[in-house]
Write an enzyme that holds these catalytic residues in place. Structure first.
Site, PDB file in Angstrom:
ATOM      1  N   LYS A 129       0.932  -1.114   0.089  1.00 20.68           N
ATOM      2  CA  LYS A 129       0.037  -0.143   0.113  1.00 20.68           C
ATOM      3  C   LYS A 129       0.919   1.268   0.051  1.00 20.68           C
ATOM      4  CE  LYS A 129      -0.044  -0.262   4.934  1.00 20.68           C
ATOM      5  NZ  LYS A 129       0.492  -1.892   4.912  1.00 20.68           N
ATOM      6  N   ILE A 140     -10.576  -8.423   2.081  1.00 19.98           N
ATOM      7  CA  ILE A 140     -11.928  -7.874   1.761  1.00 19.98           C
ATOM      8  C   ILE A 140     -11.659  -7.377   0.235  1.00 19.98           C
ATOM      9  CG2 ILE A 140     -13.760  -6.047   2.188  1.00 19.98           C
ATOM     10  CD1 ILE A 140     -12.791  -5.611   4.904  1.00 19.98           C
ATOM     11  N   ASP A 180      -1.019   4.811   8.031  1.00 17.53           N
ATOM     12  CA  ASP A 180      -1.198   3.669   7.367  1.00 17.53           C
ATOM     13  C   ASP A 180      -2.566   3.709   6.766  1.00 17.53           C
ATOM     14  OD1 ASP A 180      -0.792   0.735   7.080  1.00 17.53           O
ATOM     15  OD2 ASP A 180      -2.740   0.873   7.874  1.00 17.53           O
ATOM     16  N   LYS A 187      -3.897   4.047   2.554  1.00 19.41           N
ATOM     17  CA  LYS A 187      -4.935   3.288   1.744  1.00 19.41           C
ATOM     18  C   LYS A 187      -6.152   3.990   1.337  1.00 19.41           C
ATOM     19  CE  LYS A 187      -3.885  -0.696   5.085  1.00 19.41           C
ATOM     20  NZ  LYS A 187      -3.998  -0.962   6.485  1.00 19.41           N
TER      21      LYS A 187
END
Lengths: 428, 428
Positions: A105, A136, A201, A205
């Site tokens: 990411k 997911i 983080d 995303k």
């Protein structure tokens, strides 16, 4: 049926999961992709390290170029993490016509456009479903399943570490510092937890999700970020009393052509589907003009969930190879980026003030909101038996960020306001 | 950029939604699919009917063959419902090389294999995302995102009407008959509600989901179906007291190579993500060997949510047309179907008995369970002040269905058991 050869860059937790799935699900993978898939080379840091998976020593190398320059390899799976070396190897792989599956990411949030441009130039596929929210399938959902819709809002619990901490604080009435230590002991938080608890983080995303959802190139710097380390157990207790759970939410919104993206601790109404996403689980809530409310829930990290997304991407590459369409279904960001100004960003807010405990203060406080056109949903005042101040909790109606900032500036300057204890966005 | 011409079969609620999305999102659709998409012909029953959407009268026809035989049309979107005529038109369309997007679960559950075979023969795409759970992209999730995993369990709240009824019964302590009337008045239930309340609608959807999830051809007759009409408000109240919500669940399970599929009212533990899916919302819970627990939540019906899925399928067809790969990414069911026997189907169970209110009865009851090897998680006995019997509520540990049937047969034969009031599967 041509066999597809995979080079694996990295054999940590997720890399181990990829090896396991490719071994255990070989029949399914072949049946679904149309080709046998074999991992033929694995880059590791230390070939002699003991591992909890048995891999033939012939497969291992500590020289990345053994993998990247290997002409037998069709697809590189990058699960080594980090930015500079990973980027170099991926670009070198693309240069040699290798397709890429990555879970990185950080890399995609920072250098996504450069990597996608090189892939387009070389006619290669690059997939990165595992980069956001582990198992997911939110990336494929945004690019394929909601291709027909105009997405207006994406809200995500996309960092398991902070959600674990907030869940514990909520369920046990515990302090942040205490729970962080526990999370570190359990391996849910790193020794240096900055990237998680300061929201970076999650911001990476959200950069990826908002780029895909809004079909526009969002940069990491466009995300307004606030972490969880300043959340007190009192805030959480007050939230609960009023029917809210505190969650670290990534929030991306679009109105007309203008967008805003943020990561911030948010009071989420208990009836909202995100409020009951607990522990290390992740969830992404998507609102589309046509589809309305949807939510996608699952494990956001971990060896096998993350590897599931990686191997699904691998199957997608192999299907494309067999159809002769690799490099031809890239995501297109066709909308010009227009960021909202503070005047255009609106939300409900929760504010906790400590004020002097005397008559007329509440009137002064509410007068400030009125001055800046912020209307209030509820106001609660608690005299405090122990301390020489009263607590005022205010929930506003939708108010724009610029007005809210002015209100808070006024409070800072007022003698009767001892302190602005906390300010949260409110959702649901 | 070749324009893609669409023939729309049906202009009811969902058809109207399709027209709206294709009109309002034209720029997005063209950018994403690579071609302008235009609806050039619409089949309606009555051309003169007043509609809440303005459509050029030239587009309307009441002769299906004007659409199906129109050589200009590339894709047929079937939203007329029903089985025989829809099937005839779809097969005729495929025969002429037209690609198909359909929302018709009844048709796909009953004649899916025949339609897919014809599509394969003619090199056409057939997509049906909207057939299950409206706006939730569960079909693409099962076929693409979880292509890497072995799915072991699919549990769905896939019928909005029954979920609306059960939610009302739970929240208001109301009777089934009463709430059904209300649902009918609100348009959430049809005048003849059989297909919904007897579980047949959910069974058709589970046929589709289990076929895709287990990569094997499941037939409608493989699904054991039980509806909601016999659920009493007492059952719901007892469930709540023990921490359960009653939901109509479609449950598809796989163990080794054996599968079972059912639709039945189920006591779902409140902490399970399905327990808080309320009203007309749908949700599908998927457990995979590698990915673990996931859940997908959204609107299960309605004009625009369902149309979102249809138009996303339309975009997929157009992308495939532009890539030259239509008819080449069909789903493959490569596993032989092996259904579980009753001995292999295990679950926890909730049983409510009315028994004679005298000493020793509980011992007799529990003795029967012991005889058939069914162990118990909890037993509650309530003497009843008004009636001349006691109520016994039993929750079993995992027990196989054959043993449970024998236990219930024994109870039927026992004098001390006045009646077996209710039996539910328990999940979570």
């Amino acid at each position: 049926m041509k066999k597809i050869n995979v080079g694996l860059l990295g054999l940590g937790t997720v890399g181990t999961g990829v090896v396991r799935i490719v071994e255990n699900h070989q029949h399914d993978l072949t049946s679904q992709s149309g080709s046998p898939i074999e991992i033929v080379k694995i880059l590791v840091q230390d070939k002699s390290k003991a591992r909890n998976i048995s891999v033939s020593p012939d497969l291992l190398t500590d020289n990345p170029w053994d993998v990247v320059e290997n002409p037998e390899i069709d697809v590189l799976v990058e699960v080594m993490g980090g930015i500079e070396l990973a980027k170099e190897l991926i670009l070198a792989g693309l240069e040699r016509g290798k397709h890429i599956v990555t879970a990185n990411k950080d890399l995609m949030a920072l250098h996504g456009p450069e990597i996608m441009a090189k892939a387009a130039e070389k006619g290669c596929d690059v997939f990165y479903e595992a980069a956001v929210a582990g198992g997911i399938p939110i990336i494929r959902t945004l690019t394929d399943s909601f291709s027909s819709d105009r997405i207006t809002k994406i809200m995500g619990i996309v960092n398991g570490t902070t959600n674990f901490i907030l869940t514990k604080m909520s369920q046990e009435g515990a302090d942040y510092a205490e729970v962080l230590k526990e999370a570190q002991a359990l391996g849910y938080a790193e020794a240096n937890p900055t990237s998680d608890v300061e929201g970076f983080d999650a911001a990476r995303k959200m950069t990826i999700l908002s780029t895909l959802g809004f079909r526009t190139e969002v940069a990491l710097g466009d995300v307004a970020v606030k972490g969880i380390f300043q959340i007190s157990k009192e805030d959480i207790a007050y939230g609960k009393r009023l029917g809210y759970e505190v969650k670290l939410l990534g929030i991306a919104e679009r109105e007309d052509e203008h967008i805003s993206i943020s990561v911030q601790p948010t009071m989420v109404k208990k009836s909202h589907p995100l409020a009951s996403v607990n522990g290390v689980f992740n969830a992404v809530y998507v609102h589309g003009e046509a589809v309305g409310e949807t939510m996608f829930y699952g494990a956001g990290a971990g060896e096998l969930p993350t590897a599931t997304s990686i191997v699904a991407d691998l199957v997608a590459v192999v299907r494309n190879l067999n159809l002769g369409i690799v490099g031809r279904r890239g995501f297109v960001s066709y909308n010009e980026k227009k960021l909202k100004s503070d005047e255009q960003i609106a939300s409900k807010n929760f504010i906790l003030l400590h004020v002097e405990d005397k008559a007329g203060v509440l009137a002064q406080i509410t007068q400030v909101f009125a001055e800046y056109g912020v209307s209030l949903e509820s106001v609660l005042q608690h005299p405090n038996a122990v301390n020489p101040f009263a607590e005022i909790i205010i929930i506003t109606h939708d108010a724009n960020k610029a007005a809210m900032n002015q209100v808070l500036e006024q409070f800072e300057a007022m003698d009767v306001v001892q302190s602005i204890k906390s300010v949260y966005r409110v959702e649901g």
